[in-house]
Design an enzyme around this catalytic site. Structure first.
Site, PDB file in Angstrom:
ATOM      1  N   GLU A 163       0.865  -0.884  -0.022  1.00 32.21           N
ATOM      2  CA  GLU A 163       0.211  -0.097  -0.061  1.00 32.21           C
ATOM      3  C   GLU A 163       0.687   0.952  -0.175  1.00 32.21           C
ATOM      4  O   GLU A 163       0.406   1.820  -0.555  1.00 32.21           O
ATOM      5  CB  GLU A 163      -0.899  -0.105   1.226  1.00 32.21           C
ATOM      6  CG  GLU A 163      -1.988   0.962   1.136  1.00 32.21           C
ATOM      7  CD  GLU A 163      -3.276   0.120   2.559  1.00 32.21           C
ATOM      8  OE1 GLU A 163      -4.454  -0.394   1.879  1.00 32.21           O
ATOM      9  OE2 GLU A 163      -3.092   1.110   3.479  1.00 32.21           O
ATOM     10  N   GLU A 180       2.273   1.597  -3.129  1.00 29.91           N
ATOM     11  CA  GLU A 180       1.355   2.548  -4.083  1.00 29.91           C
ATOM     12  C   GLU A 180       0.993   3.852  -3.946  1.00 29.91           C
ATOM     13  O   GLU A 180       0.878   4.718  -4.912  1.00 29.91           O
ATOM     14  CB  GLU A 180      -0.218   1.234  -3.867  1.00 29.91           C
ATOM     15  CG  GLU A 180      -1.598   2.565  -4.944  1.00 29.91           C
ATOM     16  CD  GLU A 180      -2.721   1.503  -4.503  1.00 29.91           C
ATOM     17  OE1 GLU A 180      -2.736   0.677  -3.373  1.00 29.91           O
ATOM     18  OE2 GLU A 180      -4.106   1.397  -5.315  1.00 29.91           O
ATOM     19  N   CYS A 218      -7.710  -1.480   4.188  1.00 34.21           N
ATOM     20  CA  CYS A 218      -8.172  -3.525   5.300  1.00 34.21           C
ATOM     21  C   CYS A 218      -9.735  -3.407   5.665  1.00 34.21           C
ATOM     22  O   CYS A 218      -9.366  -4.635   6.248  1.00 34.21           O
ATOM     23  CB  CYS A 218      -7.070  -2.527   5.440  1.00 34.21           C
ATOM     24  SG  CYS A 218      -5.721  -1.679   5.661  1.00 34.21           S
ATOM     25  N   SER A 269      -6.591   1.822  -1.920  1.00 28.42           N
ATOM     26  CA  SER A 269      -5.723   1.188  -2.452  1.00 28.42           C
ATOM     27  C   SER A 269      -6.162  -0.330  -3.013  1.00 28.42           C
ATOM     28  O   SER A 269      -7.622  -0.978  -2.456  1.00 28.42           O
ATOM     29  CB  SER A 269      -5.019   1.487  -1.011  1.00 28.42           C
ATOM     30  OG  SER A 269      -3.919  -0.135  -1.499  1.00 28.42           O
ATOM     31  N   LYS A 302     -15.226  -9.397   7.268  1.00 28.46           N
ATOM     32  CA  LYS A 302     -14.240 -10.022   6.753  1.00 28.46           C
ATOM     33  C   LYS A 302     -14.289 -11.986   6.501  1.00 28.46           C
ATOM     34  O   LYS A 302     -14.050 -12.321   5.375  1.00 28.46           O
ATOM     35  CB  LYS A 302     -12.785 -10.903   7.693  1.00 28.46           C
ATOM     36  CG  LYS A 302     -12.588  -9.458   8.550  1.00 28.46           C
ATOM     37  CD  LYS A 302     -10.916  -9.308   7.586  1.00 28.46           C
ATOM     38  CE  LYS A 302     -10.715  -7.993   8.561  1.00 28.46           C
ATOM     39  NZ  LYS A 302      -9.761  -6.977   7.067  1.00 28.46           N
ATOM     40  N   GLU A 346     -15.946 -10.909   2.643  1.00 26.87           N
ATOM     41  CA  GLU A 346     -14.547 -10.687   2.183  1.00 26.87           C
ATOM     42  C   GLU A 346     -13.848 -11.901   1.849  1.00 26.87           C
ATOM     43  O   GLU A 346     -13.486 -12.351   0.450  1.00 26.87           O
ATOM     44  CB  GLU A 346     -13.257  -9.848   3.009  1.00 26.87           C
ATOM     45  CG  GLU A 346     -12.297  -9.553   2.548  1.00 26.87           C
ATOM     46  CD  GLU A 346     -11.168  -8.888   3.002  1.00 26.87           C
ATOM     47  OE1 GLU A 346     -10.989  -8.088   2.543  1.00 26.87           O
ATOM     48  OE2 GLU A 346     -10.852  -9.466   4.508  1.00 26.87           O
ATOM     49  N   GLU A 361     -12.837 -12.313  -6.280  1.00 29.39           N
ATOM     50  CA  GLU A 361     -11.353 -11.934  -6.313  1.00 29.39           C
ATOM     51  C   GLU A 361     -10.589 -11.855  -4.920  1.00 29.39           C
ATOM     52  O   GLU A 361      -9.200 -12.057  -5.267  1.00 29.39           O
ATOM     53  CB  GLU A 361     -11.776  -9.958  -5.874  1.00 29.39           C
ATOM     54  CG  GLU A 361     -12.183  -9.284  -7.087  1.00 29.39           C
ATOM     55  CD  GLU A 361     -14.034  -9.284  -6.829  1.00 29.39           C
ATOM     56  OE1 GLU A 361     -14.644 -10.028  -5.763  1.00 29.39           O
ATOM     57  OE2 GLU A 361     -15.036  -8.401  -6.678  1.00 29.39           O
ATOM     58  N   CYS A 413     -10.060  -1.474  14.506  1.00 27.89           N
ATOM     59  CA  CYS A 413     -10.831  -2.688  14.917  1.00 27.89           C
ATOM     60  C   CYS A 413     -10.775  -3.275  16.201  1.00 27.89           C
ATOM     61  O   CYS A 413     -11.584  -4.617  16.635  1.00 27.89           O
ATOM     62  CB  CYS A 413      -9.396  -3.752  14.001  1.00 27.89           C
ATOM     63  SG  CYS A 413      -9.736  -3.360  12.140  1.00 27.89           S
TER      64      CYS A 413
END
Lengths: 620, 163, 582
Positions: free
Chosen positions: C280, C283, C300, C320, C359, C362, C367, C505
């Site tokens: 990241e 990037e 994230c 990102s 998550k 996710e 992907e 988190c």
């Protein structure tokens, strides 16, 4: 934009044109035909009557006759109502096809059409409105313009002192003067709870904020009540004017009227009144040349009884679900859009201009010690003169039901009157002589409520009536707090059990426990009063509840599940006609012997009763 | 898809255009949601999902909140009503004069329950709480026609008028 | 501050005039029961449990919203109050699916606790129950309306705090329920899957979609190589499930507990976090140096990503492309690590223990697969991991510390602070700064970027000659504010960190749940956050680019950050999501 002088000119000019409606000594040749344009009469085609009248007048060249579509006259049971002034002839239950005769006989030849005259309950023909017993004990303050003026014409409102109270307030009274006048008058909120109106205004004024609001509760959700609707339909400007006065008194410059969408005529006339008031400069900036500004907006409800509760109403005005907010903060501190807000109901506002013009002392001379002025009731149910009445506080229930209402029809007995709608209670015959005011009604387990007064005759089962109201409450509970959301449902389940003949020992006590706790624990007025119909019927008709539980019997004979269809053995000739018609094969027997009904199979449809040629079958 | 017409007319959705105008007049004032929904109900006879979505997008109000408002107020419906919507008043004044029996008769004749629509889409039934014509109790309405002083025996003939 | 004198149950006290009766009672150690109240989030006075008597007042007062006033005399424990509370609770229970024995919240349910506290032994008012179907279509969240008591804490969380509004109260009266638009599954409405509704729920009406069964199955299969990785925030909270004080850092005990469960390897997601920083950060440098789309926003937090896909599809280019740490780590485990260890990646089962329910969804994304294999096969929340340990008879609180397994267990302090708001930003700045300037930082702590709960923090950080403007937002209401700025072209930032959950988190939707009273009186976020910063300080290596495992990984496998291989394994794409089109 009209100046004060121009307004006065309009008043004088219009009054000269319409004073014949009130002046019994008028001798000119003009005639005004007043046709009720309230919801009830409109439903029975008063619009067509007006159209026919206008066409006939034109065709006959009767240039001295004017037709006016007014608000409600009150005697809805005899609608559509047509009144000819100045002679004050009162035609009832007129049909569009009767118009030709009215024109031919009455308007052209001056003869009264006798067959259309209103008959009083005792059958006497009534020539003029004043002769009707229905009107004799009434005292009209709130409804003074209803049935008298064209509600869609601001000039007619102006003619009868319209907007003079606002003028008086703006030109000669301070904010505190206004509040003092209202306080001294003793006026109390007509929405139900009876909170002193002056004190409410005082609280709203005392709240400091640059933005404040006044609001009008016209969400008349109480089924069987239509007072507020009639005021909005018959005299909308009085609300516009009163709200402007209230706004001046508390320091607000914006108002909202929250009206049920189910009242299209009221909404349309109120909107028209607002538009006209704006046009005349009675709303907007620099009202009457002062620096007072005030704007008014209508917000429509969408069918939720709870929105009559003040905080729920505000949620709804703000575009959300009408779920009440906890108080405090009270609306006077944090109301609409979080700003100090004064909320009164329609009937309360409808008293304001008269108090300002005639003074607090005049108003407080009417009524009882603690309940001043008048109250409008919507009489309904098993009563002869269904309609709208305005009576001085302190009048007895007996006077309303029997003298004004004409008693119970069809030779039946008066059993109870229900006031306060789903929040109120039932008053049995023993309380017929109770004077009607806030305190005495709550002392006997009911409440003033918004003014629905439903009369019940002896064929009404009070347990089923309680069930009916609880069904309403369960349907209308917003669902926010558990006592109301679940508690009323549990009460309804018990009541349903009772009327279906499945009541259990202890059910009455369960109802009482639930009722008491729902009243104490609920968040808002809806829940806090929801158990009242049950408590008051238990209080006065406990024996009926007990009969449902212990004997599985409905003393009034209304609860179908508990009636039995039986064959009288003496009368039955054994023809078998009934058993052939019975849809569930519940009837059997041998020909020429008395037949019998199997009660387990019988669905109580009554086909057999109608079929029996010997009248041997009946419900017991 | 939400922007196109779903009424089957194949062309421009004029009703939706009208609703967009109503929304535009609100100037982003979210407190006008009930007003907008009243207009939709009036225009469509119910509040279709794709219209809810347009309201949600243009007024920036979550779909769930709009749905919550629609299901709170009894005036709003989520399904189209029949061509003739029959409404029987169950307000107190009508109830004590026997409107339940009138309602039961309507249900029996049409073979549907309150809230239902007949298979041919012609009739629907609803119960209301007081239309304010208590002087005419019991009251039944068919669309905008009001029938007062009802009793069950009159139902059949009245419905026949709309066949 | 203005003070007033009040008396509660005979106790005279002086309290600030801004207090409610409930605040004052709590201060006096008097316990008033509550259900719907969630301080500063849901103060609606709906549940009627907190009613009290106030002398001179008509009816009961609602103590959670009733402000104190001078001379007020309050009684919280009278027969009438007790009776009323009991009847109300019995009514609630009469409309509640009382399958407590099989409920995930048994033992940590506010309704159950209240039934015990109010001595409910019998329910007098039984009757019909409100309809409501179990909704388990969402990959993250299960809704069980029959257990809902309509306290609306979830709605306030979703609508007010998170600005999502995926759920709301629908219907009226007894038919009222918490639902979605058009009664759809949560899976078919724009829910961000953050799971904050779950942590707000006092009962078992909202819970995570269970993954424990799948994980047990994998562990039991001798042919499957089961690897578990743990997110930074888990170690700061999992002890709470075993009675340890809030904010106890228990990394070693957690590792020991997971090993006892039978995982073949226990790794640290922090290694993945270090990798994320490398990718990241690179990037970001690339975007800054080559005029790329700015601000760049972190990716994230899958709740945040889902929210962006739902609400700001046209701005997805700002995110990102780096996968979140556990996904990166999963991808590396199934490629580099598998190759190195000679394990067939098809027989590998990667489990992530996360403070998060988003998550779960996710990890199921298309992907998030490499060569047809999922990076991560199952996601357990902190709560589920604790549940599995309890099921296996493991008491984490008394375990001896153990170390993460080599070679993938090495991680830096930069990674551990990922678990709280501002952590990703600080970790990125430590690396980006040194990479760009080539100079070692004198002070590693970027205190300016350490965020507050539910807020937006802005800072300008000097890196060489460049003034890097950054913003840190947590909670989706703050995210909305940032995105609206970007939409209007008014966001002056280079880099923005966004976490879906308020506080980041550590207070994620998968973390241990505490009751409303604890939430009101204990700074849960502060204590857990402190544990992570303490862990950061205690580590030898505190910058991601200094992690030897990461260095080795690039040397041996990925070449350099942003390489072709990196993109294949460690980067992802986003897409617009549409709803209500049927």
């Amino acid at each position: 934009m009209k100046t004060l002088a121009e307004l006065n000119e309009i008043r004088e000019k219009t009054l000269s044109e319409i004073s014949l409606r009130t002046n019994r000594n008028y001798t000119g040749r003009e005639k005004h035909i007043l046709v009720c344009g309230g919801t009830g009469c409109t439903s029975s085609h008063s619009k067509e009557i007006i159209a026919n009248l206008e066409a006939g007048i034109k065709a006959n060249g009767l240039d001295n006759v004017r037709v006016i579509r007014t608000g409600c006259f009150g005697l809805c049971a005899r609608g559509p109502i047509v009144v000819v002034r100045p002679e004050d002839t009162f035609y009832a239950m007129v049909k569009p096809e009767d118009v030709d005769e009215i024109i031919e006989k009455h308007l052209k030849n001056g003869e009264i059409v006798e067959r259309l005259l209103c008959k009083d309950v005792d059958g006497t023909l009534v020539k003029s409105l004043d002769e009707l017993n229905f009107y004799k004990k009434q005292h009209r303050i709130v409804l003074k313009n209803c049935g008298l003026i064209d509600p869609e014409n601001i000039d007619e409102y102006l003619a009868f002192d319209g907007y003079k109270a606002l003028e008086k307030v703006l030109t000669s009274m301070s904010q505190d003067d206004v509040i003092k006048e209202i306080s001294d008058s003793g006026l109390r909120g007509r929405g139900g709870a009876g909170f002193p109106t002056g004190r409410k205004w005082q609280f709203a004024k005392a709240s400091e904020n640059e933005q404040k609001y006044v609001a009008c509760n016209a969400d008349e959700g109480d089924p069987g009540a239509f007072m507020d609707r009639s005021v909005l339909e018959g005299d909308p400007h009085t609300i516009v004017e009163a709200m402007a006065i209230a706004a001046y008194a508390i320091g607000a410059n914006k108002g909202y009227v929250y009206v049920r969408a189910e009242y299209p005529i009221a909404v349309q006339r109120l909107q028209k009144a607002i538009d006209q008031a704006k046009e005349y400069g009675l709303l907007g900036e620099n009202i009457m040349g002062t620096d007072f500004k005030f704007d008014l907006e209508i917000r429509l409800g969408a069918g939720a009884f709870v929105c009559g509760e003040e905080t729920a109403l505000m949620e709804s005005v703000e575009g959300r679900r009408g779920e009440p907010r906890p108080r405090p903060p009270f609306p006077a501190v944090k109301g609409l859009f979080g700003k100090p807000t004064l909320l009164n109901n329609v009937e309360t506002y409808a008293n304001i201009t008269q108090i300002i013009l005639n003074g607090a002392a005049w108003f407080s001379s009417i009524g009882t010690e603690k309940s001043k002025g008048t109250k409008v009731f919507a009489l309904g149910g098993n009563i002869n003169n269904v309609g709208l009445v305005e009576v001085p506080m302190g009048i007895t229930l007996r006077e309303i039901v029997f003298d004004i209402g004409g008693g119970v029809p069809n030779g039946k007995e008066f059993k109870a009157a229900q006031t306060g709608g789903p929040s109120g209670g039932c008053l049995p015959a023993e309380h017929l002589d109770t004077p009607i005011d806030y305190e005495s009604l709550s002392a006997i387990g009911s409440m003033m409520g918004s003014g629905g007064l439903i009369v019940m005759d002896d064929s009404t089962c009070m347990v089923n009536l309680a069930r009916f109201f609880l069904d309403f409450t369960v349907d209308e509970s917003c669902g926010k707090c558990p006592p109301c959301r679940i508690g009323t449902k549990r009460m309804l389940e018990i009541l349903e059990r009772l009327v279906n003949g499945k009541g259990k020992e202890g059910d009455i006590e369960k109802l009482e426990t639930l009722a008491m706790n729902i009243k104490r624990s609920s968040l808002c007025g809806l829940g806090q009063t929801a158990p009242n119909p049950v408590l008051s019927t238990i209080k006065y008709y406990r024996d009926e509840y007990e009969a449902h539980i212990k004997e599985k019997r409905c003393p009034a004979g209304e609860c179908k599940a508990m009636t039995k269809v039986v064959i009288d053995k003496e009368k039955c000739k054994g023809c078998s006609a009934c058993s052939r018609k019975c849809p569930v094969n519940a009837i059997s027997g041998e020909i020429k012997q008395p037949f019998e009904i199997d009660q387990d199979k019988c669905i109580k449809c009554g086909v057999c009763i109608a079929t029996c040629p010997f009248k041997a079958i009946s419900r017991v | 898809m939400s922007n196109g017409c779903e009424c089957g007319c194949g062309g421009k959705d004029e009703k939706l255009e009208k609703i967009r105008e109503v929304i535009a007049k609100c100037n982003g004032d979210k407190s006008q949601l009930i007003h907008v929904l009243n207009e939709v109900q009036e225009l469509y006879g119910y509040v279709p999902t794709y219209v809810q979505k347009v309201i949600s997008d243009e007024m920036d109000i979550p779909m769930a909140e709009i749905y919550g408002v629609i299901t709170f107020y009894s005036r709003f419906s989520l399904e189209a009503k029949g061509k003739y919507n029959i409404s029987v008043c169950l307000g107190t004044a009508c109830y004590v004069k026997g409107s339940q029996a009138v309602l039961d008769k309507v249900k029996e004749i049409l073979g549907i329950d309150v809230g239902g629509v007949t298979a041919d889409g012609k009739f629907s039934i609803e119960q209301t709480r007081c239309v304010g014509a208590c002087g005419l109790a019991p009251v039944m309405t068919v669309n905008n026609d009001v029938y007062g002083n009802m009793d069950p025996s009159k139902v059949k003939d009245i419905l026949a008028k709309y066949e | 501050m203005e003070k007033v004198n009040i008396t509660i149950d005979g106790v005279k006290m002086e309290v600030p005039s801004t207090y409610t009766i409930l605040d004052a009672a709590r201060e006096a150690g008097i316990d008033i029961p509550t259900l719907c109240h969630l301080k500063e989030i849901n103060e609606i006075g709906a549940c009627r449990m907190c009613i009290v008597e106030v002398e001179g007042a008509r009816g009961f007062a609602t103590s959670c919203v009733m402000p104190v006033s001078e001379g007020m005399v309050v009684r919280t424990n009278t027969p009438a109050v007790r009776d009323a509370r009991k009847v109300t609770l019995e009514l609630l229970l009469s409309n509640h699916d009382r399958k407590c024995l099989t409920c995930t919240r048994s033992g940590n349910c506010e309704l159950q606790a209240l039934a015990e506290k109010l001595n409910i032994t019998d329910i007098e008012f039984e009757g019909e129950m409100t309809d409501g179907e179990l909704d388990e279509l969402s990959p993250s969240i299960v809704r069980d309306p029959k257990k809902c008591i309509l306290c609306k804490r979830c709605v306030a969380m979703c609508k007010k705090v998170q600005n999502v509004g995926a759920i709301d109260t629908i219907n009226r009266g007894f038919k009222s329920k918490i639902g979605t638009a058009c009664n759809k599954s949560l899976n078919d409405v724009p829910c961000s899957l953050c799971g904050q509704c779950i942590t707000a729920c006092p009962t078992g009406a909202l819970r995570e979609k269970d993954a424990t069964k799948a994980v047990w199955r994998a562990i039991a299969d001798p042919d499957t190589y089961v690897v578990v990785q743990t997110a930074p925030a888990v170690r700061a909270a999992i002890g709470e499930e075993f009675g340890m004080p809030i904010g106890t850092l228990c990394t070693g005990k957690m590792v020991a507990g997971l090993k006892k469960l039978g995982f073949d390897k226990v790794f640290d997601t922090n290694t993945g976090a270090d990798l994320t920083i490398m990718e990241e950060g690179t990037e970001l440098i690339h975007r800054i140096q080559n005029g790329g789309l700015l601000p760049m926003i972190t990716s994230c937090s899958p709740g945040w990503v889902r929210f962006a896909e739902n609400s700001y599809p046209e701005l997805l280019g700002h995110l990102s492309t780096a996968k979140s740490p556990h996904q990166m780590f999963g991808a590396i485990l199934k490629s580099y690590y598998a190759e190195k260890q000679g394990i067939d990646p098809k027989k590998m089962f990667v489990v992530s223990v996360m403070p998060c329910v988003a998550k779960k969804a996710e990890s199921e994304r298309e992907e998030m697969k490499v060569n047809g294999l999922r990076d991560v096969d199952a996601v357990l929340t902190t709560r589920e991991a604790a549940r599995m340990m309890k099921e296996a008879g493991i008491n984490l609180a008394i375990l001896e510390d153990e170390q993460f397994d080599d070679p993938m267990g090495e991680a830096t302090g930069a990674a551990v602070i990922f678990g709280t708001t501002g952590g990703v930003m600080e970790a990125a700045l430590r690396t980006v700064s040194e990479v760009l300037t080539g100079k070692e930082l004198e002070k590693l702590e970027f205190e300016d970027v350490r965020g507050e709960v539910n807020g937006i923090k802005e800072a300008t950080v000097k890196i060489g000659d460049l003034d890097v403007k950054v913003a840190i937002a947590n909670g989706l209401a703050s995210a909305t504010a940032i995105m609206d700025m970007i939409e209007k072209g008014e966001a002056p930032y280079h880099f923005v960190e966004i976490m879906a959950c308020p506080g980041g988190c550590v207070t994620g939707g998968g973390q241990p749940i505490h009751d409303a009273k604890t939430r009101a009186t204990v700074d849960i976020h502060g204590l857990r956050k402190a544990a992570l910063y303490e862990a950061d300080k205690g580590l030898k290596r505190r910058k991601s680019h200094e992690n030897p495992v990461i260095k080795q990984l690039y040397d041996e496998y990925l070449e350099q950050p942003g390489s072709h291989k990196s993109h294949e394994l460690l980067h992802t794409t986003y897409h617009k999501r549409e709803y209500f089109n049927d």
